[in-house]
Design a protein around this motif. Structure first.
Motif, PDB file in Angstrom:
ATOM      1  N   GLU A   1       0.803  -1.222   0.000  1.00 56.84           N
ATOM      2  CA  GLU A   1       0.000   0.000   0.000  1.00 56.84           C
ATOM      3  C   GLU A   1       0.839   1.277   0.000  1.00 56.84           C
ATOM      4  OE1 GLU A   1      -2.529  -0.348   3.365  1.00 56.84           O
ATOM      5  OE2 GLU A   1      -3.692  -2.009   2.538  1.00 56.84           O
ATOM      6  N   GLY A   2       2.155   1.148  -0.002  1.00 54.62           N
ATOM      7  CA  GLY A   2       3.015   2.322   0.077  1.00 54.62           C
ATOM      8  C   GLY A   2       3.141   3.045  -1.257  1.00 54.62           C
ATOM      9  N   LYS A   3       3.995   4.090  -1.255  1.00 58.47           N
ATOM     10  CA  LYS A   3       4.198   4.902  -2.462  1.00 58.47           C
ATOM     11  C   LYS A   3       4.715   4.070  -3.631  1.00 58.47           C
ATOM     12  CE  LYS A   3       5.120   9.565  -0.712  1.00 58.47           C
ATOM     13  NZ  LYS A   3       6.157  10.612  -0.607  1.00 58.47           N
ATOM     14  N   THR A   4       5.659   3.181  -3.333  1.00 56.68           N
ATOM     15  CA  THR A   4       6.249   2.366  -4.399  1.00 56.68           C
ATOM     16  C   THR A   4       5.190   1.493  -5.044  1.00 56.68           C
ATOM     17  OG1 THR A   4       8.378   2.345  -3.230  1.00 56.68           O
ATOM     18  CG2 THR A   4       8.057   0.676  -4.933  1.00 56.68           C
ATOM     19  N   ALA A   5       4.339   0.865  -4.214  1.00 52.39           N
ATOM     20  CA  ALA A   5       3.283  -0.005  -4.745  1.00 52.39           C
ATOM     21  C   ALA A   5       2.307   0.785  -5.601  1.00 52.39           C
ATOM     22  CB  ALA A   5       2.550  -0.691  -3.592  1.00 52.39           C
ATOM     23  N   LYS A   6       1.984   2.006  -5.183  1.00 54.75           N
ATOM     24  CA  LYS A   6       1.038   2.829  -5.954  1.00 54.75           C
ATOM     25  C   LYS A   6       1.636   3.216  -7.313  1.00 54.75           C
ATOM     26  CE  LYS A   6      -1.317   4.580  -1.853  1.00 54.75           C
ATOM     27  NZ  LYS A   6      -1.348   5.629  -0.829  1.00 54.75           N
ATOM     28  N   LYS A   7       2.939   3.566  -7.306  1.00 45.71           N
ATOM     29  CA  LYS A   7       3.595   3.908  -8.576  1.00 45.71           C
ATOM     30  C   LYS A   7       3.608   2.703  -9.504  1.00 45.71           C
ATOM     31  CE  LYS A   7       7.412   5.728  -6.732  1.00 45.71           C
ATOM     32  NZ  LYS A   7       8.768   6.322  -6.642  1.00 45.71           N
ATOM     33  N   LEU A   8       3.913   1.547  -8.932  1.00 51.15           N
ATOM     34  CA  LEU A   8       3.986   0.329  -9.736  1.00 51.15           C
ATOM     35  C   LEU A   8       2.617  -0.039 -10.294  1.00 51.15           C
ATOM     36  CD1 LEU A   8       5.600  -2.036 -10.820  1.00 51.15           C
ATOM     37  CD2 LEU A   8       5.339  -3.179  -8.611  1.00 51.15           C
ATOM     38  N   ALA A   9       1.575   0.080  -9.472  1.00 52.46           N
ATOM     39  CA  ALA A   9       0.220  -0.242  -9.929  1.00 52.46           C
ATOM     40  C   ALA A   9      -0.194   0.649 -11.089  1.00 52.46           C
ATOM     41  CB  ALA A   9      -0.765  -0.106  -8.771  1.00 52.46           C
ATOM     42  N   MET A  10       0.159   1.927 -11.016  1.00 53.35           N
ATOM     43  CA  MET A  10      -0.173   2.860 -12.098  1.00 53.35           C
ATOM     44  C   MET A  10       0.497   2.430 -13.403  1.00 53.35           C
ATOM     45  SD  MET A  10       0.686   6.907 -12.431  1.00 53.35           S
ATOM     46  CE  MET A  10       2.368   6.549 -12.955  1.00 53.35           C
ATOM     47  N   CYS A  11       1.759   1.996 -13.301  1.00 53.00           N
ATOM     48  CA  CYS A  11       2.473   1.523 -14.501  1.00 53.00           C
ATOM     49  C   CYS A  11       1.844   0.241 -15.035  1.00 53.00           C
ATOM     50  CB  CYS A  11       3.949   1.291 -14.176  1.00 53.00           C
ATOM     51  SG  CYS A  11       4.873   2.791 -13.776  1.00 53.00           S
ATOM     52  N   LEU A  12       1.537  -0.699 -14.125  1.00 57.09           N
ATOM     53  CA  LEU A  12       0.975  -1.983 -14.548  1.00 57.09           C
ATOM     54  C   LEU A  12      -0.352  -1.829 -15.271  1.00 57.09           C
ATOM     55  CD1 LEU A  12       1.766  -4.264 -11.449  1.00 57.09           C
ATOM     56  CD2 LEU A  12       2.696  -4.513 -13.767  1.00 57.09           C
ATOM     57  N   ARG A  13      -1.135  -0.828 -14.896  1.00 55.85           N
ATOM     58  CA  ARG A  13      -2.426  -0.604 -15.548  1.00 55.85           C
ATOM     59  C   ARG A  13      -2.265  -0.343 -17.053  1.00 55.85           C
ATOM     60  NH1 ARG A  13      -7.007   0.528 -12.372  1.00 55.85           N
ATOM     61  NH2 ARG A  13      -7.902   1.675 -14.116  1.00 55.85           N
ATOM     62  N   HIS A  14      -1.062   0.087 -17.442  1.00 60.00           N
ATOM     63  CA  HIS A  14      -0.804   0.369 -18.861  1.00 60.00           C
ATOM     64  C   HIS A  14       0.152  -0.656 -19.486  1.00 60.00           C
ATOM     65  CE1 HIS A  14      -2.307   4.233 -17.361  1.00 60.00           C
ATOM     66  NE2 HIS A  14      -2.720   4.448 -18.594  1.00 60.00           N
ATOM     67  N   GLY A  15       0.409  -1.744 -18.769  1.00 62.07           N
ATOM     68  CA  GLY A  15       1.260  -2.793 -19.341  1.00 62.07           C
ATOM     69  C   GLY A  15       2.733  -2.527 -19.244  1.00 62.07           C
ATOM     70  N   ALA A  16       3.152  -1.630 -18.329  1.00 65.32           N
ATOM     71  CA  ALA A  16       4.575  -1.368 -18.090  1.00 65.32           C
ATOM     72  C   ALA A  16       4.882  -1.667 -16.623  1.00 65.32           C
ATOM     73  CB  ALA A  16       4.921   0.086 -18.415  1.00 65.32           C
ATOM     74  N   ALA A  17       6.169  -1.795 -16.294  1.00 64.53           N
ATOM     75  CA  ALA A  17       6.548  -2.058 -14.901  1.00 64.53           C
ATOM     76  C   ALA A  17       7.996  -1.668 -14.690  1.00 64.53           C
ATOM     77  CB  ALA A  17       6.357  -3.534 -14.561  1.00 64.53           C
ATOM     78  N   PHE A  18       8.351  -1.434 -13.438  1.00 61.31           N
ATOM     79  CA  PHE A  18       9.765  -1.333 -13.062  1.00 61.31           C
ATOM     80  C   PHE A  18      10.084  -2.516 -12.166  1.00 61.31           C
ATOM     81  CE2 PHE A  18       7.282   1.611 -10.401  1.00 61.31           C
ATOM     82  CZ  PHE A  18       7.563   1.168  -9.107  1.00 61.31           C
ATOM     83  N   HIS A  19      11.356  -2.917 -12.157  1.00 64.75           N
ATOM     84  CA  HIS A  19      11.768  -4.138 -11.456  1.00 64.75           C
ATOM     85  C   HIS A  19      13.148  -3.892 -10.859  1.00 64.75           C
ATOM     86  CE1 HIS A  19      13.135  -8.276 -10.882  1.00 64.75           C
ATOM     87  NE2 HIS A  19      11.938  -8.745 -11.207  1.00 64.75           N
ATOM     88  N   HIS A  20      13.227  -3.942  -9.527  1.00 66.14           N
ATOM     89  CA  HIS A  20      14.525  -3.774  -8.859  1.00 66.14           C
ATOM     90  C   HIS A  20      14.466  -4.391  -7.466  1.00 66.14           C
ATOM     91  CE1 HIS A  20      12.686  -0.536  -6.573  1.00 66.14           C
ATOM     92  NE2 HIS A  20      12.500   0.201  -7.656  1.00 66.14           N
ATOM     93  N   ALA A  21      15.591  -4.397  -6.768  1.00 66.95           N
ATOM     94  CA  ALA A  21      15.682  -5.070  -5.468  1.00 66.95           C
ATOM     95  C   ALA A  21      14.901  -4.360  -4.374  1.00 66.95           C
ATOM     96  CB  ALA A  21      17.154  -5.201  -5.057  1.00 66.95           C
ATOM     97  N   GLY A  22      14.410  -3.147  -4.644  1.00 64.02           N
ATOM     98  CA  GLY A  22      13.632  -2.435  -3.643  1.00 64.02           C
ATOM     99  C   GLY A  22      12.183  -2.884  -3.573  1.00 64.02           C
TER     100      GLY A  22
END
Length: 693
Positions: free
Chosen positions: A286-307
């Protein structure tokens, strides 16, 4: 041409049918060469072939050949995520009546039960710890497979991998050793070390074109492609061109921040779909990172890293394999073995910051690891890998150095004092060596001794032995002391143990903060970086100076105290969002640092008990608090499955402060607090024999 059925000479019909059912009929040329060179006759072998050219299949065949003749196999991987991926893949061998096991954590466990399996998957650190802790089955390994064997060159992982291989070869002289990699320039040298063959090939099932991206030009050694200029950003033009062709793309960035920024930019150029929205809704956190990732996933993109959290990374990888996620912007860790091929790969930045060295170009070997991800077997007619240039002169430089260049040789990193402190003590404590002569003979069989001047290694070992004697971990005759044996089993750096002992003895009344600071002072702890916004740290240090350890370097003190303060917030149940904001970290960093802190605090508990340091009980409770991220008063409630720190706090605030309180609770009241399903699980556990306050 060699077919899978031709292997009936070595393997039973059931194995042949298993692979035929997977659609594997003909072997690739490098696979055929490995068979012809004696892979299934037990020959040791280094297999250096590109990604997707069938290295893992060869390892499987050798392990199946071994298992069906009564031999146990150990498959070593560099990452936990890769271990899980291999475990899932190898589990299909249960159809053949074989058992597959996995072990990646808890470095103090002997794990004798693992030895019941025919194939065991482990990280190199876990394999090393199993040897130290005397697991009897490691002396009965028939096949050793080392995935990503080029990591012998890694300053972090290389020494542990090298010593683990050296000891396993010493324990099992008849064992077959197989090393796998996509990029080894000096494979012959490593093959000579393991007394084996080398199979090296550039053959790929999907043709790879390597080139350079400059503005909207894709420049290859044999020609150019001009992209349609639909956007001012050439990266977005490349993304749109790839997706329009039905392809997927990996974009390698040098930092996490750049990966997140690029994913956000790419998501703005792609369209939502029912599948992408559904995938985004499955995202945990539910944090900031998850929200940013969810926004990207909604359009078929993602970021991927150890964080990211492990479950977030797994969801992204699943979405990419299912072709729902079209583009992943990632850090180079994604190239370390995970099976995520793409139509196109773009290496947007070929420079990376290294502490103490500044910004430096990546090695050619690392470039090859990333470039090799281009081309999806069975889906793409070809793969394209591109490295990004900003000018014509840079284009030519990148073409010469990376596209047309040769990867660097692999060099052993064993001779570092930090690595040798740990491995020399482990060698003595596990009685691999009981004299200077026997220690020298073992070290003479390492890759380092074969490759480089052993005199420097000898000097470093002499310095390490002196430190271990001075620290009372070994006697002068190389007999391990009880302290030395304990430190080796705990799998910590001997210097970490000395820091713990000296610092705890130096403080009159150790507190929770004291113990948290002490573990951050050890070389085993990952520390947070200090930023301009962390001006509160100096006031914190001044206010708590009597509770802190004796750190003389102020810059290190700032980093240690920031990390200790973050752990203090974690065990005081500060919400993850606030921790991420205050300390500028990602959720995956918080989990990883907490796991390391728990391990070190558990080690401090054991050392305090052995040395009578007076913090045994406090350290034991703190390790549990770090594990759960909760207050001391919640620990009993947290023993119940399904109860995390948030639910435990709700129960505590409602007056349920022990298991006895819960046993007397009304089911409907618990359902209101926890929800019906969790409440039912708690009530069921409380009825189990042995559950009491």
């Amino acid at each position: 041409m060699l077919t899978i059925r031709d292997l009936i000479r070595w393997l039973p019909e059931s194995v042949i049918e298993l692979y035929e059912a997977l659609g594997i009929d003909e072997l690739y040329p490098p696979q055929a060469e490995a068979i012809e060179r004696g892979l299934l006759d037990g020959r040791n072998m280094i297999i250096s072939v590109p990604t997707a050219a069938g290295k893992t299949l060869l390892a499987e065949l050798a392990m199946l050949r071994g298992a069906l003749s009564g031999k146990r196999s150990l498959y070593i991987v560099p990452l936990r995520a890769l271990a899980s991926e291999k475990f899932e893949s190898f589990s299909r061998f249960s159809k053949l009546g074989l058992r597959v096991g996995i072990s990646t954590g808890d470095f103090e466990k002997r794990d004798e039960r693992l030895g019941r399996n025919d194939i065991i998957i482990a990280t190199s650190e876990k394999a090393d710890s199993l040897i130290r802790n005397g697991a009897s089955w490691v002396r009965r390994i028939g096949v050793l497979v080392v995935d990503e064997i080029h990591l012998l060159d890694s300053a972090n992982r290389g020494p542990t991998l090298e010593m683990t291989m050296t000891k396993l070869m010493h324990l099992n002289p008849e064992m077959q050793v197989i090393g796998l990699s996509a990029t080894i320039a000096n494979g012959r040298e490593i093959a000579d070390w393991i007394k084996g063959e080398i199979v090296s090939s550039d053959w790929r099932p999907v043709r790879l074109r390597e080139g350079v991206l400059l503005e909207d030009r894709l420049v290859f050694p044999d020609g150019e492609i001009q992209l349609e200029n639909r956007n001012r950003d050439p990266v977005l033009n490349l993304v749109l061109d790839t997706v329009d062709q039905g392809g997927q793309m990996l974009i390698f960035e040098s930092t996490r921040r750049n990966a997140e920024s690029m994913a956000k930019k790419v998501s703005g150029a792609l369209q939502e779909s029912g599948e992408t929205i559904e995938l985004a809704e499955r995202l945990s956190g539910e944090g900031k990172t998850a929200k940013k990732l969810a926004m990207c996933l909604r359009h078929g993109a993602a970021f991927h890293h150890a964080g990211l959290l492990p479950e977030q990374r797994r969801l992204i990888e699943l979405g990419f394999r299912q072709n729902v996620v079209k583009v992943i912007a990632c850090t180079p860790t994604l190239a370390a073995g995970l099976n995520l091929p793409a139509r196109r790969v773009l290496i947007r930045s070929y420079k990376r910051y290294e502490a103490g060295l500044g910004t430096r170009p990546i090695p050619v070997m690392e470039y090859r690891q990333m470039a090799g991800r281009a081309g999806r077997p069975g889906l793409d007619p070809y793969g394209e890998s591109l490295i990004m240039a900003r000018s014509e002169s840079e284009l030519q430089k990148l073409m010469d150095h990376y596209v047309m260049g040769e990867p660097e040789d692999i060099w052993s990193k064993l001779a570092s004092e930090r690595a040798l402190r740990t491995h020399v003590l482990a060698t003595i404590a596990s009685r691999f060596a009981d004299s200077v002569d026997s220690l020298s003979r073992l070290m003479a069989s390492t890759f380092y001794a074969r490759q480089q001047d052993p005199s420097y290694l000898g000097e470093t070992i002499a310095s390490v032995l002196e430190f271990l004697v001075r620290s009372d971990m070994i006697d002068k005759d190389l007999t391990p002391t009880p302290l030395g044996a304990l430190v080796s089993r705990l799998y910590i750096d001997p210097l970490s143990a000395m820091v713990m002992i000296q610092e705890i003895r130096g403080i009159r009344r150790p507190t929770v903060l004291t113990l948290l600071h002490v573990i951050t002072m050890t070389p085993d702890m990952e520390l947070l970086f200090v930023q301009q916004s962390d001006n509160w740290l100096e006031d914190f240090i001044s206010e708590h100076s009597s509770e802190l350890g004796n750190e003389k370097n102020f810059d290190w003190l700032l980093r240690e105290v920031k990390t200790a303060s973050m752990l203090m917030d974690w065990i005081n149940e500060v919400h993850e969002d606030r921790i991420e904001d205050r300390y500028s970290i990602s959720p995956g960093d918080l989990v990883r640092i907490a796991e390391t802190a728990e391990w070190l605090m558990s080690a401090l508990h054991r050392i305090s008990k052995h040395m009578d340091l007076g913090v045994t009980y406090l350290a034991e409770r703190l390790a549990l608090r770090i594990h759960y991220g909760a207050g001391d008063e919640l620990l009993q409630l947290l023993e119940l499955k399904g109860i995390g720190r948030v639910r435990a706090r709700k129960l505590y605030q409602a007056g349920y402060r022990s298991l006895e309180d819960l046993k007397a609770a009304d089911k409907s009241t618990l359902s209101e607090i926890l929800g019906p399903k969790i409440a039912e699980g708690v009530i069921s556990q409380l009825k189990e024999p042995g559950v009491s306050a």
